[in-house]
Design an enzyme around this catalytic site. Structure first.
Site, short mmCIF file in Angstrom:
data_model
loop_
_atom_site.label_atom_id
_atom_site.label_comp_id
_atom_site.label_asym_id
_atom_site.label_seq_id
_atom_site.Cartn_x
_atom_site.Cartn_y
_atom_site.Cartn_z
N ASP A 163 -1.73 6.70 6.25
CA ASP A 163 -1.71 5.28 6.60
C ASP A 163 -2.63 5.03 7.80
O ASP A 163 -2.81 5.91 8.65
CB ASP A 163 -0.28 4.86 6.93
CG ASP A 163 -0.11 3.35 6.90
OD1 ASP A 163 -1.00 2.65 6.36
OD2 ASP A 163 0.93 2.86 7.40
N LYS B 214 0.82 -1.21 0.00
CA LYS B 214 0.00 0.00 0.00
C LYS B 214 0.86 1.27 0.00
O LYS B 214 0.60 2.19 -0.77
CB LYS B 214 -0.95 -0.02 1.21
CG LYS B 214 -1.94 -1.18 1.18
CD LYS B 214 -2.94 -1.11 2.30
CE LYS B 214 -2.33 -1.32 3.67
NZ LYS B 214 -1.78 -2.67 3.85
N THR B 215 1.87 1.30 0.83
CA THR B 215 2.75 2.48 0.85
C THR B 215 3.53 2.59 -0.46
O THR B 215 3.71 3.69 -0.99
CB THR B 215 3.73 2.39 2.04
OG1 THR B 215 3.00 2.35 3.26
CG2 THR B 215 4.65 3.60 2.06
N THR C 225 -5.88 -1.41 6.99
CA THR C 225 -5.92 -2.86 7.12
C THR C 225 -7.31 -3.32 7.53
O THR C 225 -7.57 -4.52 7.57
CB THR C 225 -4.90 -3.33 8.17
OG1 THR C 225 -5.14 -2.65 9.41
CG2 THR C 225 -3.47 -3.01 7.71
N ARG D 109 6.72 -8.45 1.94
CA ARG D 109 7.62 -7.99 3.00
C ARG D 109 8.28 -9.17 3.71
O ARG D 109 9.47 -9.14 4.02
CB ARG D 109 6.85 -7.14 4.02
CG ARG D 109 7.72 -6.70 5.20
CD ARG D 109 6.94 -5.86 6.19
NE ARG D 109 6.64 -4.56 5.62
CZ ARG D 109 5.56 -3.84 5.93
NH1 ARG D 109 4.67 -4.34 6.77
NH2 ARG D 109 5.37 -2.66 5.40
#
Length: 363
Positions: A129, A84-85, A178, A237
């Site tokens: 965020d 997302k970032t 989220t 990640r």
């Protein structure tokens, strides 16, 4: 490589204990954030996975550039670590605009948001965020800012308070969450584009591992990449974190080249098994199957059995176990599935093997 940079302010999302420091945890710690900046893709062409979201977002951005205006506000939802970032930074790069990064927990007052919005330049991208954790007053101010590009700043208190309208330059808000279900409908409806980030397929994670290995100057063969990808829980990640740990093992224990055997041996050292389960996951399954015969058992009892907090078991271990079909949540408690017995190498009791549990008195 695609993943998120989680601001420090969101760290309290993760329960204390086993959450934040797990090798297979999806939240970013300080080491992850230091490495991620160098590995992030710079445009949509480099971004691996999320084909539908990429295609839709590409159309939104190209149309905005052709009109010579700012892009619609974008909402990205999905689990931590899916990109997302990274996508927010790509949106800014594709639009040729600067980006401002903040988080919902950092905006506790409407004045905090007003200060950020009033300092934006035309076309700038504001990445927010964990937007669902923003305070209610700031959230209500954001409605008008997104729709009309203006905010009302309240000066003074009581009967003498005055609302001063403040015009804002056109900007693009990129919200990430989220927990999309926690967003109020008025806020959710003001986003022109909503994209849901899915977990990655193993083949996509292999591409992520190969790309990151090239950037880290690590030699890895296809089978080594496949081994790491298969244990990464569908999250880029985690793939990159495992790659760095396997790289260390290969450097110390071998010739620096990562193949399937080296990857498997390295991840065995770090207690990550072939399905991506770590010590906590296996402890939960082991207690559920060995101590309670596969359940049903209450969450609090299960947490005591593994020596962890209730929140740690529920929010850190269970989501992946449920998604993998190893554990089921029922009104009567947690139960282990046939796949859990097989994965742990255990033989289920007869009543479990037959598809049911014995009653309180064995009936």
């Amino acid at each position: 490589m695609n993943w998120d940079e989680t601001p420090p302010a969101t760290a309290d999302d993760a329960p204390s204990g086993a959450g934040g420091s797990r090798l297979v945890g999806a939240d970013a710690d300080g080491d992850d954030q230091a490495v991620e900046a160098a590995l992030r893709p710079k445009d949509l062409g480099e971004f691996v996975g999320q084909e539908r979201v990429r295609e839709q977002l590409d159309l939104v951005l190209k149309a905005a550039r052709q009109r010579g205006g700012t892009a619609d506000h974008v909402l990205l939802s999905g689990a931590p670590g899916l990109g997302k970032t990274t996508l927010s930074m790509i949106i800014a790069a594709e639009m040729g605009a600067p980006i401002r990064i903040t988080s919902g927990p950092a905006i506790q007052h409407a004045g905090d948001l007003a200060a950020i919005l009033s300092s934006l330049t035309e076309g700038e991208v504001l990445f927010l965020d964990e937007i669902h954790r923003m305070s209610r007053p700031a959230e209500e101010m954001l409605y008008m800012a997104m729709e009309d590009f203006r905010v009302d700043v309240i000066v003074g208190k009581g009967p003498g308070a005055t609302a001063i309208p403040l015009e804002l330059p056109p900007f693009t808000l990129v919200g990430a969450t989220t927990r999309a279900g926690l967003l109020p409908p008025p806020l959710r409806d003001r986003f022109g584009f909503t994209g849901h980030m899915e977990f990655y397929a193993p083949a996509e994670l292999e591409r992520v591992v190969h790309r990151s290995a090239g950037l880290l100057d690590v030699t890895i063969d296809p089978e080594g990449a496949s081994e790491i990808a298969g244990r990464s829980r569908g999250t880029p990640r985690i793939s990159n974190r495992l790659l760095r740990r396997v790289r260390d093992y290969a450097q110390v224990k071998a010739d620096g080249v990562i193949n399937r055997e080296i990857a498997a041996s390295a991840l065995a050292v770090y207690d990550v098994d072939e399905r991506g389960l770590d010590r906590l996951d296996r402890a939960v399954l082991s207690a559920l199957l060995k101590l309670f015969g596969g359940g049903p058992v209450g969450l609090s009892t299960l947490a005591v059995a593994v020596g962890e907090e209730r929140e740690t078991v529920e929010e850190v271990a269970e989501p992946f176990l449920v998604r993998e079909g190893l554990l089921a949540r029922t009104p009567r408690g947690r139960i282990g599935t046939p796949a859990a017995w097989a994965h742990m190498g255990l033989t289920p009791p007869p009543q479990t093997a037959a598809g049911g549990q014995a009653g309180l008195f064995g009936t």
